[in-house]
Design an enzyme around this catalytic site. Structure first.
Site, mmCIF file in Angstrom:
data_model
loop_
_atom_site.group_PDB
_atom_site.id
_atom_site.type_symbol
_atom_site.label_atom_id
_atom_site.label_comp_id
_atom_site.label_asym_id
_atom_site.label_seq_id
_atom_site.Cartn_x
_atom_site.Cartn_y
_atom_site.Cartn_z
ATOM 1 N N CYS A 1 -17.793 -12.923 -5.036
ATOM 2 C CA CYS A 1 -16.853 -14.139 -4.489
ATOM 3 C C CYS A 1 -17.772 -15.648 -4.698
ATOM 4 O O CYS A 1 -17.307 -16.511 -5.552
ATOM 5 C CB CYS A 1 -16.628 -14.280 -2.817
ATOM 6 S SG CYS A 1 -16.450 -12.584 -2.276
ATOM 7 N N ARG B 1 -25.522 -3.188 -2.724
ATOM 8 C CA ARG B 1 -25.623 -3.509 -1.173
ATOM 9 C C ARG B 1 -26.665 -2.323 -0.747
ATOM 10 O O ARG B 1 -26.704 -1.361 -1.006
ATOM 11 C CB ARG B 1 -24.517 -3.317 -0.567
ATOM 12 C CG ARG B 1 -23.496 -4.433 -0.983
ATOM 13 C CD ARG B 1 -22.119 -4.188 -0.213
ATOM 14 N NE ARG B 1 -21.179 -5.273 -0.702
ATOM 15 C CZ ARG B 1 -19.695 -5.243 -0.707
ATOM 16 N NH1 ARG B 1 -19.284 -4.181 0.215
ATOM 17 N NH2 ARG B 1 -19.034 -6.133 -1.261
ATOM 18 N N GLN C 1 -16.841 -3.324 -8.646
ATOM 19 C CA GLN C 1 -15.270 -3.370 -8.134
ATOM 20 C C GLN C 1 -14.459 -4.126 -9.082
ATOM 21 O O GLN C 1 -14.726 -4.718 -10.034
ATOM 22 C CB GLN C 1 -15.363 -4.331 -6.944
ATOM 23 C CG GLN C 1 -16.263 -3.876 -5.740
ATOM 24 C CD GLN C 1 -15.961 -4.928 -4.483
ATOM 25 O OE1 GLN C 1 -16.022 -5.845 -4.761
ATOM 26 N NE2 GLN C 1 -15.917 -4.279 -3.378
ATOM 27 N N ASP D 1 -12.753 -6.579 -8.748
ATOM 28 C CA ASP D 1 -12.752 -7.750 -7.965
ATOM 29 C C ASP D 1 -11.923 -8.942 -8.269
ATOM 30 O O ASP D 1 -12.108 -9.373 -9.668
ATOM 31 C CB ASP D 1 -14.014 -8.385 -7.773
ATOM 32 C CG ASP D 1 -14.448 -8.685 -6.294
ATOM 33 O OD1 ASP D 1 -13.649 -9.007 -5.610
ATOM 34 O OD2 ASP D 1 -15.584 -9.099 -6.169
ATOM 35 N N HIS E 1 -10.555 -13.027 -7.750
ATOM 36 C CA HIS E 1 -10.222 -14.358 -6.620
ATOM 37 C C HIS E 1 -9.141 -15.239 -7.334
ATOM 38 O O HIS E 1 -9.233 -15.484 -8.544
ATOM 39 C CB HIS E 1 -11.613 -15.019 -6.402
ATOM 40 C CG HIS E 1 -12.579 -14.227 -5.661
ATOM 41 N ND1 HIS E 1 -13.517 -13.290 -6.298
ATOM 42 C CD2 HIS E 1 -12.689 -13.922 -4.358
ATOM 43 C CE1 HIS E 1 -14.341 -12.753 -5.576
ATOM 44 N NE2 HIS E 1 -13.608 -12.701 -4.189
ATOM 45 N N LYS F 1 -5.316 -10.588 6.646
ATOM 46 C CA LYS F 1 -5.076 -9.912 5.305
ATOM 47 C C LYS F 1 -4.220 -8.805 5.441
ATOM 48 O O LYS F 1 -3.781 -8.298 6.494
ATOM 49 C CB LYS F 1 -6.376 -9.217 5.434
ATOM 50 C CG LYS F 1 -7.024 -8.573 6.358
ATOM 51 C CD LYS F 1 -8.398 -7.864 6.042
ATOM 52 C CE LYS F 1 -8.744 -7.189 7.281
ATOM 53 N NZ LYS F 1 -9.990 -6.122 6.756
ATOM 54 N N HIS G 1 -8.800 -13.113 -1.788
ATOM 55 C CA HIS G 1 -9.743 -12.118 -2.381
ATOM 56 C C HIS G 1 -8.801 -10.931 -2.605
ATOM 57 O O HIS G 1 -8.303 -10.500 -1.660
ATOM 58 C CB HIS G 1 -10.703 -11.716 -1.463
ATOM 59 C CG HIS G 1 -11.728 -12.888 -0.716
ATOM 60 N ND1 HIS G 1 -12.950 -12.855 -1.360
ATOM 61 C CD2 HIS G 1 -11.299 -13.809 0.037
ATOM 62 C CE1 HIS G 1 -13.484 -14.155 -0.746
ATOM 63 N NE2 HIS G 1 -12.559 -14.571 0.345
HETATM 64 ZN ZN LIG Z 1 -14.129 -11.825 -2.376
#
Ligand SMILES: [Zn+2]
Ligand SMILES: [Zn+2]
Length: 652
Positions: A341, A370, A388, A390, A392, A471, A517
């Site tokens: 992010c 992580r 991921q 991922d 945005h 969300k 996200h």
């Molecule tokens: Zn994010």
């Protein structure tokens, strides 16, 4: 303060609206008996003002009063907790040296923790289960006693774990024990009336577990089991866990030669050639899906703490990050990114953006780290290094409904490709949050409108949203009905502020965008684990690391087999030749074990006619391999690959 008069009464309201008055301390069993003897025989427990208690715990307050029989799903917890006591009864009979810990009911059954010198063996488990059957046949009532601390201390003098628990109970707490036959436990209850109520149960496995979950304390041996009121329910459950065991991605990962884990890199995956093929095929699929409406970017893996301070991770998330030493400051001032992010915000921030560019969707597949504790790591499901899908999205607030609708369709279509169905959960403002109520009203209204527009059912999770916005979460059901939490769509009003993100509106003024996200697969590692278990390792052709295997009947037909292999390979099919000197039967069995979708057996007839005999995965022994012209087979496999078909159709 007025003392309650000794002749105070409790008023109980039964489900039919009628009322009973009883003296405080009356046992629920007496009340149930007075309603009817048949009901009393069937009663497992009662619910008083929404709280489940057993028939032998004195009533201390009035209110609604309901009798729970074995038809009530909430009675199952009572049965399972009682099963844990029956287990402990059996263990103590056979192993009087075993010290007892806790024995609660859990989601799928129950467990009990024991302190013993050696771990229990599978033979021990069988012996305990047999002994449990005796305990149930002996039909011991669960007898409740309310005792004072000194009495309890005497009773558990030989059980240090119980004494420790006892010492934590407050002075005003009621201390109760439950006895069934020879066994007595420090326990709050509730329990079924007697041990004969436990009929359908099974001990499933054992595991080490630290006392109180604390790795500095001693390791106990935990025995897991399950219990049901009905035999059919137990049987169905056991079939399901057996099916899940056969699908375990850690076992299949080895059998199908997809990946390995190594203690040298805890929580990080070594993908074999076959596993890498699956990984890359999946990634190519996601990229193809995102080619039109998304921008793929790549950002650094390592950042200094200045970024994490702005994003708030340095304060709140640091223990989950891998910190790296900065050679100049000699401090651990750098970190591998645990999420993409903030790096996307930096890239967005670096340019001026017009409202005409919005919604702007950045996607990244970078490697993330992580720092999960090693005890939590499990196969591909819980790892430390992963990628991921991922995304945005930067958008104007007025675009939320339309954008969420777009993302929802995208995610649901994606799952459908794999035959996965999804359940939606809508999570609203939590207690601790940023932003004004007005902002939350707008955000929730937009998200809900988008959700309703799909016509799909969703579950409302009030208060479960992220602190920065509401969300939608996606629970995906695999082929044996297990839910996995995968995708998410999260509205974020906080980070545009933190990173001072803007766009130029139609009015030529600077405006604040909103961020969404979005993840679809979550981590690709975990998603592949789910796919392995969902397909039981039998991937559809488009995902299979090896799509076709060619087997000459004998070495005589090797050159034809080589030609077949080359034709397929040149056409872009993932094909292997198995011309080893092993018997054909052996090689077919080997291909079946590797779950290859198609095996082509070639001999004299095929070589003469330019055909292949197609052996379809899972078709069983009765299948008569069909001879198909080679070019026709190639065309069918390619079509199946192109359409990402979930069924094997390239037969004759
Ligand atoms: Zn994010
Ligand atoms: Zn108990």
């Amino acid at each position: 303060m007025i003392d309650r008069p000794s002749d105070a009464v409790l008023t109980l309201t039964l489900p039919d609206g009628s009322e009973r008055t009883v003296a405080p301390g009356t046992l629920p069993s007496e009340v149930v008996k007075s309603i009817g003897e048949r009901l009393f025989q069937a009663a497992v427990a009662v619910e008083v003002n929404g709280v489940i208690q057993d028939l032998v715990t004195p009533l201390r307050s009035g209110g609604t009063f309901r009798v729970l029989t074995d038809r009530d799903p909430r009675a199952l917890d009572v049965l399972r907790h009682s099963a844990a006591h029956v287990l402990a009864t059996a263990v103590r009979r056979l192993r009087p040296d075993a010290k007892i810990g806790f024995g609660p009911s859990i989601e799928e059954g129950f467990y009990y923790d024991f302190e013993v010198a050696e771990p229990f063996t599978p033979e021990d488990l069988t012996a305990f289960e047999n002994e449990m059957r005796k305990v149930t046949a002996e039909k011991y009532p669960f007898v409740r006693d309310e005792v004072n601390r000194a009495q309890a201390q005497r009773r558990f003098a030989d059980d240090p774990l119980k004494l420790e628990r006892l010492s934590e109970l407050g002075d005003d707490e009621i201390i109760s024990t439950y006895t069934d036959g020879p066994f007595v436990d420090l326990c709050r209850g509730p329990h079924v009336p007697d041990t004969s109520r436990l009929k359908h149960f099974k001990l499933t496995h054992t595991a080490g577990a630290y006392w109180r979950g604390d790795s500095k304390r001693q390791m106990l041996q935990r025995i897991y089991g399950t219990a049901f009121f009905k035999k059919e329910d137990l049987d169905a459950y056991l079939t399901r866990i057996e099916e899940a065991r056969k699908r375990d991605h850690r076992v299949l990962g080895k059998q199908l030669d997809l990946f390995m884990m190594h203690p040298a890199a805890p929580g990080a995956v070594f993908w074999t050639e076959r596993g890498t093929t699956v990984y890359n095929t999946l990634l190519a699929f996601i990229r193809e899906r995102q080619r039109d409406d998304f921008q793929e970017i790549k950002t650094p893996l390592l950042y200094n703490k200045a970024l994490w301070e702005i994003s708030g991770h340095w304060g709140k998330y640091r223990e989950n990050m891998f910190l790296v030493l900065d050679n100049e400051t000699k401090e651990h001032d750098f970190s591998l990114k645990p999420m993409n992010c903030p790096s996307h915000y930096l890239l967005y921030q670096s340019k001026k953006h017009s409202y005409r560019e919005l919604p702007l969707r950045y996607v990244t597949f970078d490697v993330l780290h992580r720092n999960e504790v090693t005890g939590a790591l499990s196969g591909l499901v819980r790892v430390r290094q992963f990628q991921q899908d991922d995304c945005h999205v930067f958008l104007a607030e007025s675009q939320i409904t339309q954008e969420v609708h777009f993302l929802l369709r995208f995610i649901l279509d994606y799952y459908q490709t794999f035959g996965l169905t999804a359940k939606l959960k809508f999570a609203t403002r939590p207690e601790v949050r940023v932003g004004t109520d007005e902002m939350w009203d707008r955000a929730e209204t937009s998200l809900r409108a988008a959700l309703e527009a799909t016509g799909m059912e969703y579950e409302l999770k009030a208060g479960d949203g992220a602190f920065y916005g509401p969300k939608i979460d996606f629970d995906v059901l695999d082929s044996i009905g297990r839910p996995w939490q995968l995708g998410t769509i999260q509205l974020d009003y906080s980070n545009p502020e933190r990173f001072d993100l803007t766009y130029v509106g139609e009015d030529n003024n600077a405006h604040r965008p909103v961020i969404i996200h979005r993840a679809v697969s979550g981590s690709l590692e975990r998603f592949i684990a789910i796919l392995i278990e969902h397909f039981a390792g039998a991937f559809p052709v488009w995902l299979a690391p090896e799509q076709v295997r060619v087997l000459p009947i004998t070495d005589e037909y090797r050159s034809y087999a080589e030609r077949v292999t080359k034709t397929l390979h040149d056409a872009g099919v993932r094909v292997h030749l198995d011309a080893r000197s092993e018997t054909l039967k052996y090689r077919v069995a080997e291909g079946a074990r590797m779950k290859v979708p198609y095996m082509l057996v070639v001999g004299r007839r095929e070589a003469e006619q330019g055909t292949v005999a197609v052996n379809v995965r899972g078709a069983g022994k009765e299948q008569k391999p069909n001879a198909v012209p080679l070019d026709e087979f190639v065309a069918r496999v390619l079509e199946e690959n192109r359409t990402r078909s979930l069924v094997l159709s390239a037969q004759g």
